[in-house]
Design a protein around this motif. Structure first.
Motif, PDB file in Angstrom:
ATOM      1  N   MET A  37       1.040  -1.194  -0.031  1.00 46.65           N
ATOM      2  CA  MET A  37      -0.074   0.036  -0.115  1.00 46.65           C
ATOM      3  C   MET A  37       0.974   1.424   0.071  1.00 46.65           C
ATOM      4  SD  MET A  37      -3.051   1.344  -0.267  1.00 46.65           S
ATOM      5  CE  MET A  37      -3.981  -0.385   0.158  1.00 46.65           C
ATOM      6  N   LEU A  38       0.888   2.121  -1.135  1.00 46.11           N
ATOM      7  CA  LEU A  38       1.685   3.191  -1.315  1.00 46.11           C
ATOM      8  C   LEU A  38       0.567   4.306  -0.659  1.00 46.11           C
ATOM      9  CD1 LEU A  38       3.762   5.060  -2.051  1.00 46.11           C
ATOM     10  CD2 LEU A  38       2.512   5.376  -4.512  1.00 46.11           C
ATOM     11  N   ARG A  39       1.247   5.150   0.447  1.00 44.95           N
ATOM     12  CA  ARG A  39       0.624   6.208   0.829  1.00 44.95           C
ATOM     13  C   ARG A  39       1.234   7.534   0.697  1.00 44.95           C
ATOM     14  NH1 ARG A  39      -3.363   3.682   4.203  1.00 44.95           N
ATOM     15  NH2 ARG A  39      -3.077   1.564   4.768  1.00 44.95           N
ATOM     16  N   HIS A  40       0.823   8.260  -0.286  1.00 48.03           N
ATOM     17  CA  HIS A  40       1.762   9.466  -0.903  1.00 48.03           C
ATOM     18  C   HIS A  40       0.873  10.524  -0.002  1.00 48.03           C
ATOM     19  CE1 HIS A  40       2.789  12.481  -3.764  1.00 48.03           C
ATOM     20  NE2 HIS A  40       3.993  12.003  -3.370  1.00 48.03           N
ATOM     21  N   GLN A  41       1.809  11.045   0.906  1.00 42.63           N
ATOM     22  CA  GLN A  41       1.419  12.051   1.698  1.00 42.63           C
ATOM     23  C   GLN A  41       0.919  13.695   1.178  1.00 42.63           C
ATOM     24  OE1 GLN A  41       4.493  13.203   4.795  1.00 42.63           O
ATOM     25  NE2 GLN A  41       3.176  14.905   5.554  1.00 42.63           N
ATOM     26  N   HIS A  42       1.805  13.810   0.277  1.00 40.23           N
ATOM     27  CA  HIS A  42       1.615  15.173  -0.666  1.00 40.23           C
ATOM     28  C   HIS A  42       0.276  15.199  -1.551  1.00 40.23           C
ATOM     29  CE1 HIS A  42       5.457  17.092   0.356  1.00 40.23           C
ATOM     30  NE2 HIS A  42       5.856  15.704   0.364  1.00 40.23           N
ATOM     31  N   SER A  43      -0.028  14.244  -2.032  1.00 43.61           N
ATOM     32  CA  SER A  43      -1.376  14.003  -2.762  1.00 43.61           C
ATOM     33  C   SER A  43      -2.657  13.519  -2.097  1.00 43.61           C
ATOM     34  CB  SER A  43      -1.006  13.417  -4.069  1.00 43.61           C
ATOM     35  OG  SER A  43      -0.848  11.952  -3.663  1.00 43.61           O
ATOM     36  N   GLY A  44      -2.318  12.732  -0.868  1.00 44.33           N
ATOM     37  CA  GLY A  44      -3.209  12.236  -0.204  1.00 44.33           C
ATOM     38  C   GLY A  44      -3.736  10.813  -0.774  1.00 44.33           C
ATOM     39  N   VAL A  45      -3.041  10.146  -1.840  1.00 44.32           N
ATOM     40  CA  VAL A  45      -3.416   9.219  -2.439  1.00 44.32           C
ATOM     41  C   VAL A  45      -2.818   8.066  -1.608  1.00 44.32           C
ATOM     42  CG1 VAL A  45      -3.064   7.819  -4.473  1.00 44.32           C
ATOM     43  CG2 VAL A  45      -3.437   9.985  -4.708  1.00 44.32           C
ATOM     44  N   SER A  46      -3.976   6.860  -1.665  1.00 46.06           N
ATOM     45  CA  SER A  46      -3.516   5.512  -1.058  1.00 46.06           C
ATOM     46  C   SER A  46      -3.922   4.593  -2.139  1.00 46.06           C
ATOM     47  CB  SER A  46      -4.265   5.347   0.333  1.00 46.06           C
ATOM     48  OG  SER A  46      -3.703   6.251   1.386  1.00 46.06           O
ATOM     49  N   VAL A  47      -2.853   3.780  -2.537  1.00 45.32           N
ATOM     50  CA  VAL A  47      -3.106   2.838  -3.749  1.00 45.32           C
ATOM     51  C   VAL A  47      -2.334   1.562  -3.678  1.00 45.32           C
ATOM     52  CG1 VAL A  47      -1.412   3.905  -5.300  1.00 45.32           C
ATOM     53  CG2 VAL A  47      -3.149   2.700  -6.311  1.00 45.32           C
ATOM     54  N   MET A  48      -2.877   0.620  -3.996  1.00 48.28           N
ATOM     55  CA  MET A  48      -2.123  -0.817  -4.157  1.00 48.28           C
ATOM     56  C   MET A  48      -0.977  -0.736  -5.187  1.00 48.28           C
ATOM     57  SD  MET A  48      -1.565  -3.342  -2.099  1.00 48.28           S
ATOM     58  CE  MET A  48      -3.031  -3.649  -0.957  1.00 48.28           C
ATOM     59  N   VAL A  49      -0.038  -1.074  -4.891  1.00 49.24           N
ATOM     60  CA  VAL A  49       0.935  -1.144  -5.965  1.00 49.24           C
ATOM     61  C   VAL A  49       1.816  -2.434  -6.003  1.00 49.24           C
ATOM     62  CG1 VAL A  49       2.957  -0.051  -7.159  1.00 49.24           C
ATOM     63  CG2 VAL A  49       1.407   1.382  -5.716  1.00 49.24           C
ATOM     64  N   ASN A  50       1.790  -2.903  -7.251  1.00 47.39           N
ATOM     65  CA  ASN A  50       2.826  -4.233  -7.611  1.00 47.39           C
ATOM     66  C   ASN A  50       4.200  -3.702  -8.104  1.00 47.39           C
ATOM     67  OD1 ASN A  50       3.908  -6.515  -8.126  1.00 47.39           O
ATOM     68  ND2 ASN A  50       2.440  -7.353  -9.399  1.00 47.39           N
ATOM     69  N   PRO A  51       5.172  -3.723  -7.381  1.00 53.30           N
ATOM     70  CA  PRO A  51       6.377  -3.371  -7.556  1.00 53.30           C
ATOM     71  C   PRO A  51       7.266  -4.126  -8.664  1.00 53.30           C
ATOM     72  CG  PRO A  51       6.836  -4.144  -5.545  1.00 53.30           C
ATOM     73  CD  PRO A  51       5.227  -4.094  -5.895  1.00 53.30           C
ATOM     74  N   GLY A  52       6.689  -5.517  -8.855  1.00 50.75           N
ATOM     75  CA  GLY A  52       7.547  -6.106  -9.649  1.00 50.75           C
ATOM     76  C   GLY A  52       8.676  -6.834  -9.023  1.00 50.75           C
ATOM     77  N   LYS A  53       9.469  -7.656  -9.752  1.00 49.54           N
ATOM     78  CA  LYS A  53      10.737  -8.170  -9.064  1.00 49.54           C
ATOM     79  C   LYS A  53      11.654  -7.261  -8.937  1.00 49.54           C
ATOM     80  CE  LYS A  53       9.620 -12.876 -11.206  1.00 49.54           C
ATOM     81  NZ  LYS A  53      10.367 -13.695 -11.959  1.00 49.54           N
ATOM     82  N   TYR A  54      11.781  -6.423  -9.926  1.00 44.79           N
ATOM     83  CA  TYR A  54      13.111  -5.496 -10.034  1.00 44.79           C
ATOM     84  C   TYR A  54      12.732  -3.971  -9.801  1.00 44.79           C
ATOM     85  CZ  TYR A  54      13.657  -9.779 -12.856  1.00 44.79           C
ATOM     86  OH  TYR A  54      13.834 -10.971 -13.121  1.00 44.79           O
ATOM     87  N   GLY A  55      11.430  -3.556  -9.482  1.00 45.16           N
ATOM     88  CA  GLY A  55      11.041  -2.240  -9.261  1.00 45.16           C
ATOM     89  C   GLY A  55      11.853  -1.457  -8.325  1.00 45.16           C
ATOM     90  N   ALA A  56      12.018  -1.908  -7.225  1.00 47.35           N
ATOM     91  CA  ALA A  56      12.873  -1.084  -6.063  1.00 47.35           C
ATOM     92  C   ALA A  56      14.317  -0.870  -6.722  1.00 47.35           C
ATOM     93  CB  ALA A  56      12.780  -1.957  -5.014  1.00 47.35           C
ATOM     94  N   LYS A  57      14.886  -1.785  -7.186  1.00 46.96           N
ATOM     95  CA  LYS A  57      16.224  -1.884  -7.745  1.00 46.96           C
ATOM     96  C   LYS A  57      16.440  -0.801  -8.885  1.00 46.96           C
ATOM     97  CE  LYS A  57      17.703  -6.466  -6.231  1.00 46.96           C
ATOM     98  NZ  LYS A  57      18.331  -7.699  -6.555  1.00 46.96           N
TER      99      LYS A  57
END
Length: 444
Positions: free
Chosen positions: A360-380
């Motif tokens: 669950m991505l909770r983005h403070q500046h926009s107020g958006v909360s959304v479920m995100v699938n980052p994939g195997k390599y997204g973070a890297k």
């Protein structure tokens, strides 16, 4: 100036220049306008390839007291670009000129005229690469005539940054406007109308629709000019997102008889997230959300506007071709973070918090909360984004550190894996693209 404007509207802006400002404030801070950020214009209007050199020309049509004009001119200060500020209010132009003088800006041309006269001014002013028209067309008796006037001075590969009022989020505003017309009746004195409005605002019950949605609106707290513009304006209309597609869009958007333009919506601080149901429905979306994401974008936008109720203006870029938006999937492009101090390290920590599983991505500046699938390599991949390297260089660096038993993934696999992470951050306008052929300075 020809008599092709509404006299009452012009009189309002002569007596109460808008937006209200104190030019002396420009000695202390620069007012930023969302649509006029050059990296945003480059990403959505010029496929990330605009250098803003070579005689780039921008028009601010209905520039008022100068927020967009000053911001554009300040960003373009060290280029050969020119900004033209056009407005029908002498009082507003005078304030904008003072602000420019305080900032030492010499790249602005001032034109006292109506935007409806642009076709007649074309021979003198020429055509423009970019036109800002923010908060103007909805005050015209014939908004389409105004849009056609803008098109008459827009280059074939140019773009328009447009803002018009939104219907759903202004429900309380229009009820309040109707109330004040009843209360003020035949009253002609502007100050008396403003005083009446202040008195009523101070006494409205909490059940009043404007009071219920008051946190969405700020103009009435910004002095007389703000109160008049929001609640007492003589010429004011709003649009649903569907109406905008029908008016400005093309057949691909289901428009019938529209102008055939491509529309890219971006709400202030929230990007296009308030137009996407899965980003509006929050931390616990219903099971139907997955099906909604498969609908045509226009249908999603129309639904999300009604779900949210918080879109009070529609801000959008209007171009003649969808290819004007920088393309995801091209290894030659440079991704970069924008609009807040986000780094690759921080983004990687957030997107890697659940070890490659949906989170669950909770983005403070926009107020958006959304479920995100980052994939195997997204973070890297996010960790390697520095605003300098192209996707190709990022993927090469990723593969150089590959320690898996299988062969390292190719570019196509990495783009597919990273797609959802990019889509979410780009929907928030926190991850943009530029081509190396453009001026790298705009990505800073």
């Amino acid at each position: 100036m020809p008599d092709n404007y509404l006299p009452e509207v012009r009189n309002q802006y002569e007596a109460l220049p808008y937006p209200p400002c104190n030019p002396e404030d420009d000695r202390k801070r620069l007012v930023l306008t969302w649509l006029e950020d050059l990296p945003m214009i480059n990403h959505y209007c010029f496929a990330g390839k605009q250098s803003f050199q070579n005689g780039f020309k921008a028009l601010v049509a209905g520039g008022g007291t100068g927020d967009a004009t000053i911001f554009l001119a300040e960003q373009l200060r060290h280029t050969d670009a020119q900004v033209v500020h056009l407005d029908m209010s002498e009082a507003s132009i005078a304030l904008a000129k003072t602000r420019a003088q305080i900032r030492g800006l010499s790249n602005i041309r001032w034109v006292h005229d109506s935007l409806l006269n642009l076709p007649a001014l074309a021979a003198e002013l020429g055509k423009f690469d970019y036109i800002n028209c923010s908060g103007v067309l909805h005050h015209l008796a014939d908004p389409d005539l105004g849009f056609k006037a803008l098109l008459s001075v827009l280059k074939d590969d140019g773009a328009i940054g447009l803002m018009v009022y939104a219907t759903s989020g202004r429900t309380g505003v229009y009820q309040m406007q109707e109330l004040m017309r009843m209360v003020n009746g035949s009253e002609a004195d502007a100050q008396r109308k403003i005083a009446n409005t202040r008195d009523l605002l101070a006494s409205l019950p909490a059940t009043n629709w404007f009071k219920r949605s008051e946190d969405l609106h700020h103009d009435h707290k910004a002095g007389d000019a703000g109160i008049y513009d929001l609640l007492l304006h003589s010429q004011d209309r709003a649009y649903s997102v569907g109406e905008l597609f029908d008016w400005l869009g093309g057949e691909a958007d289901g428009a019938k008889g529209g102008h055939g333009m491509h529309l890219e919506f971006t709400d202030v601080q929230r990007g296009r997230s308030p137009y996407l149901p899965h980003m509006v429905l929050g931390a616990k979306p219903p099971p139907m959300t997955a099906a909604l994401r498969k609908l045509p974008l226009r249908k999603q936008y129309e639904m999300a506007e009604l779900m949210s109720g918080s879109i009070i203006t529609h801000s959008l870029y209007v171009t003649r071709n969808a290819a004007c938006t920088a393309p995801y999937g091209d290894a030659a492009y440079v991704p970069f973070y924008y609009h807040e101090p986000l780094t690759g390290e921080i983004a990687a920590q957030v997107f890697g918090s659940n070890k490659g599983q949906p989170f669950m991505l909770r983005h403070q500046h926009s107020g958006v909360s959304v479920m995100v699938n980052p994939g195997k390599y997204g973070a890297k991949i996010l960790a390697l984004i520095d605003g300098k390297k192209t996707f190709g260089e990022i993927f090469d660096q990723f593969r150089a550190a590959w320690q898996g038993k299988a062969a390292a993934p190719d570019n196509a696999v990495l783009f597919a894996d990273f797609a959802e992470s990019f889509e979410v951050l780009n929907a928030l306008d926190r991850l943009l693209l530029r081509h190396p052929s453009s001026d790298a300075a705009i990505a800073k």
